[in-house]
Design a protein around this motif. Structure first.
Motif, PDB file in Angstrom:
ATOM      1  N   MET A   1       0.842  -1.200   0.000  1.00  0.00           N
ATOM      2  CA  MET A   1       0.000   0.000   0.000  1.00  0.00           C
ATOM      3  C   MET A   1       0.875   1.247   0.000  1.00  0.00           C
ATOM      4  SD  MET A   1      -3.060   1.409   0.156  1.00  0.00           S
ATOM      5  CE  MET A   1      -4.184   0.117   0.692  1.00  0.00           C
ATOM      6  N   ILE A   2       0.555   2.172  -0.888  1.00  0.00           N
ATOM      7  CA  ILE A   2       1.238   3.451  -0.950  1.00  0.00           C
ATOM      8  C   ILE A   2       0.386   4.491  -0.220  1.00  0.00           C
ATOM      9  CG2 ILE A   2       2.122   5.284  -2.443  1.00  0.00           C
ATOM     10  CD1 ILE A   2       3.677   2.730  -2.784  1.00  0.00           C
ATOM     11  N   GLU A   3       0.990   5.246   0.647  1.00  0.00           N
ATOM     12  CA  GLU A   3       0.325   6.372   1.280  1.00  0.00           C
ATOM     13  C   GLU A   3       0.744   7.632   0.532  1.00  0.00           C
ATOM     14  OE1 GLU A   3       0.234   6.342   5.694  1.00  0.00           O
ATOM     15  OE2 GLU A   3       1.567   4.598   5.475  1.00  0.00           O
ATOM     16  N   LEU A   4      -0.239   8.360   0.023  1.00  0.00           N
ATOM     17  CA  LEU A   4       0.013   9.564  -0.760  1.00  0.00           C
ATOM     18  C   LEU A   4      -0.431  10.790   0.039  1.00  0.00           C
ATOM     19  CD1 LEU A   4       0.662  11.166  -3.368  1.00  0.00           C
ATOM     20  CD2 LEU A   4      -1.684  10.650  -4.127  1.00  0.00           C
ATOM     21  N   TYR A   5       0.523  11.655   0.326  1.00  0.00           N
ATOM     22  CA  TYR A   5       0.230  12.929   0.981  1.00  0.00           C
ATOM     23  C   TYR A   5       0.015  13.946  -0.133  1.00  0.00           C
ATOM     24  CZ  TYR A   5       1.503  10.634   5.277  1.00  0.00           C
ATOM     25  OH  TYR A   5       1.527   9.766   6.354  1.00  0.00           O
ATOM     26  N   PHE A   6      -1.199  14.489  -0.196  1.00  0.00           N
ATOM     27  CA  PHE A   6      -1.682  15.079  -1.447  1.00  0.00           C
ATOM     28  C   PHE A   6      -2.432  16.383  -1.246  1.00  0.00           C
ATOM     29  CE2 PHE A   6      -5.357  15.419  -4.364  1.00  0.00           C
ATOM     30  CZ  PHE A   6      -4.716  15.432  -5.594  1.00  0.00           C
ATOM     31  N   ALA A   7      -2.206  17.309  -2.162  1.00  0.00           N
ATOM     32  CA  ALA A   7      -3.086  18.442  -2.412  1.00  0.00           C
ATOM     33  C   ALA A   7      -3.184  18.557  -3.928  1.00  0.00           C
ATOM     34  CB  ALA A   7      -2.547  19.726  -1.789  1.00  0.00           C
ATOM     35  N   ALA A   8      -4.277  19.138  -4.413  1.00  0.00           N
ATOM     36  CA  ALA A   8      -4.577  19.099  -5.842  1.00  0.00           C
ATOM     37  C   ALA A   8      -3.854  20.194  -6.624  1.00  0.00           C
ATOM     38  CB  ALA A   8      -6.078  19.202  -6.064  1.00  0.00           C
ATOM     39  N   THR A   9      -2.549  20.261  -6.453  1.00  0.00           N
ATOM     40  CA  THR A   9      -1.692  21.112  -7.269  1.00  0.00           C
ATOM     41  C   THR A   9      -1.167  20.262  -8.434  1.00  0.00           C
ATOM     42  OG1 THR A   9       0.361  20.504  -6.163  1.00  0.00           O
ATOM     43  CG2 THR A   9      -0.949  22.276  -5.146  1.00  0.00           C
ATOM     44  N   PRO A  10      -0.581  20.880  -9.464  1.00  0.00           N
ATOM     45  CA  PRO A  10      -0.027  20.056 -10.543  1.00  0.00           C
ATOM     46  C   PRO A  10       0.956  18.997 -10.054  1.00  0.00           C
ATOM     47  CG  PRO A  10      -0.209  22.312 -11.288  1.00  0.00           C
ATOM     48  CD  PRO A  10      -0.566  22.324  -9.828  1.00  0.00           C
ATOM     49  N   ASN A  11       1.817  19.332  -9.111  1.00  0.00           N
ATOM     50  CA  ASN A  11       2.766  18.334  -8.632  1.00  0.00           C
ATOM     51  C   ASN A  11       2.069  17.215  -7.863  1.00  0.00           C
ATOM     52  OD1 ASN A  11       5.115  19.382  -9.738  1.00  0.00           O
ATOM     53  ND2 ASN A  11       5.520  20.713  -7.996  1.00  0.00           N
ATOM     54  N   GLY A  12       1.081  17.560  -7.063  1.00  0.00           N
ATOM     55  CA  GLY A  12       0.323  16.521  -6.377  1.00  0.00           C
ATOM     56  C   GLY A  12      -0.386  15.612  -7.358  1.00  0.00           C
ATOM     57  N   LEU A  13      -0.936  16.193  -8.396  1.00  0.00           N
ATOM     58  CA  LEU A  13      -1.674  15.419  -9.390  1.00  0.00           C
ATOM     59  C   LEU A  13      -0.759  14.519 -10.213  1.00  0.00           C
ATOM     60  CD1 LEU A  13      -4.125  18.266 -10.267  1.00  0.00           C
ATOM     61  CD2 LEU A  13      -4.823  15.999  -9.458  1.00  0.00           C
ATOM     62  N   LYS A  14       0.500  14.883 -10.357  1.00  0.00           N
ATOM     63  CA  LYS A  14       1.457  14.003 -11.027  1.00  0.00           C
ATOM     64  C   LYS A  14       1.524  12.652 -10.316  1.00  0.00           C
ATOM     65  CE  LYS A  14       5.522  15.992 -11.573  1.00  0.00           C
ATOM     66  NZ  LYS A  14       6.609  16.991 -11.334  1.00  0.00           N
ATOM     67  N   ALA A  15       1.666  12.691  -8.995  1.00  0.00           N
ATOM     68  CA  ALA A  15       1.790  11.448  -8.237  1.00  0.00           C
ATOM     69  C   ALA A  15       0.498  10.645  -8.287  1.00  0.00           C
ATOM     70  CB  ALA A  15       2.168  11.761  -6.786  1.00  0.00           C
ATOM     71  N   LYS A  16      -0.632  11.329  -8.145  1.00  0.00           N
ATOM     72  CA  LYS A  16      -1.918  10.621  -8.189  1.00  0.00           C
ATOM     73  C   LYS A  16      -2.159  10.001  -9.558  1.00  0.00           C
ATOM     74  CE  LYS A  16      -6.772  11.114  -6.915  1.00  0.00           C
ATOM     75  NZ  LYS A  16      -7.875  12.030  -6.578  1.00  0.00           N
ATOM     76  N   THR A 201      -8.288  10.470 -12.018  1.00  0.00           N
ATOM     77  CA  THR A 201      -7.429  11.370 -11.240  1.00  0.00           C
ATOM     78  C   THR A 201      -8.080  12.729 -11.045  1.00  0.00           C
ATOM     79  OG1 THR A 201      -5.413  10.272 -12.007  1.00  0.00           O
ATOM     80  CG2 THR A 201      -5.184  12.542 -11.215  1.00  0.00           C
ATOM     81  N   TYR A 202      -8.697  13.238 -12.084  1.00  0.00           N
ATOM     82  CA  TYR A 202      -9.226  14.606 -12.060  1.00  0.00           C
ATOM     83  C   TYR A 202     -10.698  14.691 -11.658  1.00  0.00           C
ATOM     84  CZ  TYR A 202      -4.953  16.676 -13.796  1.00  0.00           C
ATOM     85  OH  TYR A 202      -3.655  17.127 -13.898  1.00  0.00           O
ATOM     86  N   ALA A 203     -11.326  13.553 -11.406  1.00  0.00           N
ATOM     87  CA  ALA A 203     -12.735  13.576 -11.016  1.00  0.00           C
ATOM     88  C   ALA A 203     -12.901  14.344  -9.699  1.00  0.00           C
ATOM     89  CB  ALA A 203     -13.265  12.151 -10.862  1.00  0.00           C
TER      90      ALA A 203
END
Length: 230
Positions: A1-16, A201-203
């Motif tokens: 399992m990968i834990e993703l620390y995320f906010a919806a910036t372009p860089n965050g969306l790259k990982a997602k 990803t973008y939904a």
């Protein structure tokens, strides 16, 4: 399992976007940047640069303790190597992908981020900065347009180069760019936009460059007013 620390910036969306393309199981830990959650000690232990995205891989290749990663480009390369997809193993193919991954990290992201800031978030219009970064971002779009003139994806086959660049083209209007001026980028953009992983990803994701309301002074201080850590 990968834990993703995320906010919806372009860089965050790259990982997602990578995780969705790869089909890897993951859980999202939202990080509220305007509330300063990126400065909390628990997050800094994972991402010492207090930026998203960051990940924790609880099952790293070869076993051992969970492995934490920060910096979006490093995350993409780590995960691609982990699963053996989206980055070639042959010398020439790998070099091709890595050049364009680093091009995004060092050029497209920073320059587009600057014009996005001055167009959307700056408390006052700074004509020199707007002109400077609009022109440089246009130059970079032009570089990508020439690259895509004779190939479907940036490095031939779909790769982390495409995953890295796409989220930085999504807010092209905030960058002062018209995709009609870059027809090969526009074609590539539409191709990736239609991929199922991109749709997932973008939904429900809001454009980071269209805030619902003006930032408060405290939010502005948290987001843009940090100096050297003490």
């Amino acid at each position: 399992m990968i834990e993703l620390y995320f906010a919806a910036t372009p860089n965050g969306l790259k990982a997602k976007l990578f995780l969705e393309e790869a089909g890897l199981p993951y859980v999202v830990h939202p990080v509220s940047l305007s509330q300063g959650e990126q400065f909390e000690p628990a997050f800094l232990a994972i991402s010492p640069n207090n930026k998203i995205p960051a990940i924790v891989d609880n099952e790293p290749a070869g076993g051992g303790a969970p492995l934490s990663m920060f910096e979006s480009g490093a995350i993409l390369l780590y995960l691609a190597d982990k699963i053996g997809r989206f980055v070639p193993t042959d010398t020439h193919g790998r070099a091709e992908v890595l050049q364009w991954l680093f091009w995004q990290v060092a050029g497209l992201g920073p320059m587009a981020g600057q014009i996005g800031h001055f167009n959307v978030y700056a408390p006052e219009k700074v004509p020199y900065a707007i002109d400077r970064y609009t022109r440089e971002t246009a130059r970079l779009y032009g570089v990508l347009n020439r690259r895509l003139a004779d190939r479907e994806f940036i490095a031939g086959a779909f790769s982390i180069a495409d995953i890295a660049c796409y989220p930085w083209i999504v807010p092209h209007q905030a960058h002062g760019q018209d995709l009609a001026d870059f027809p090969h980028v526009a074609r590539w953009f539409e191709t990736i936009s239609a991929r199922p992983a991109t749709l997932r990803t973008y939904a429900g994701v809001e454009n980071a460059y269209t805030p619902k309301q003006a930032l408060s002074e405290e939010e502005r201080r948290v987001l843009f007013g940090q100096g050297a850590p003490r």
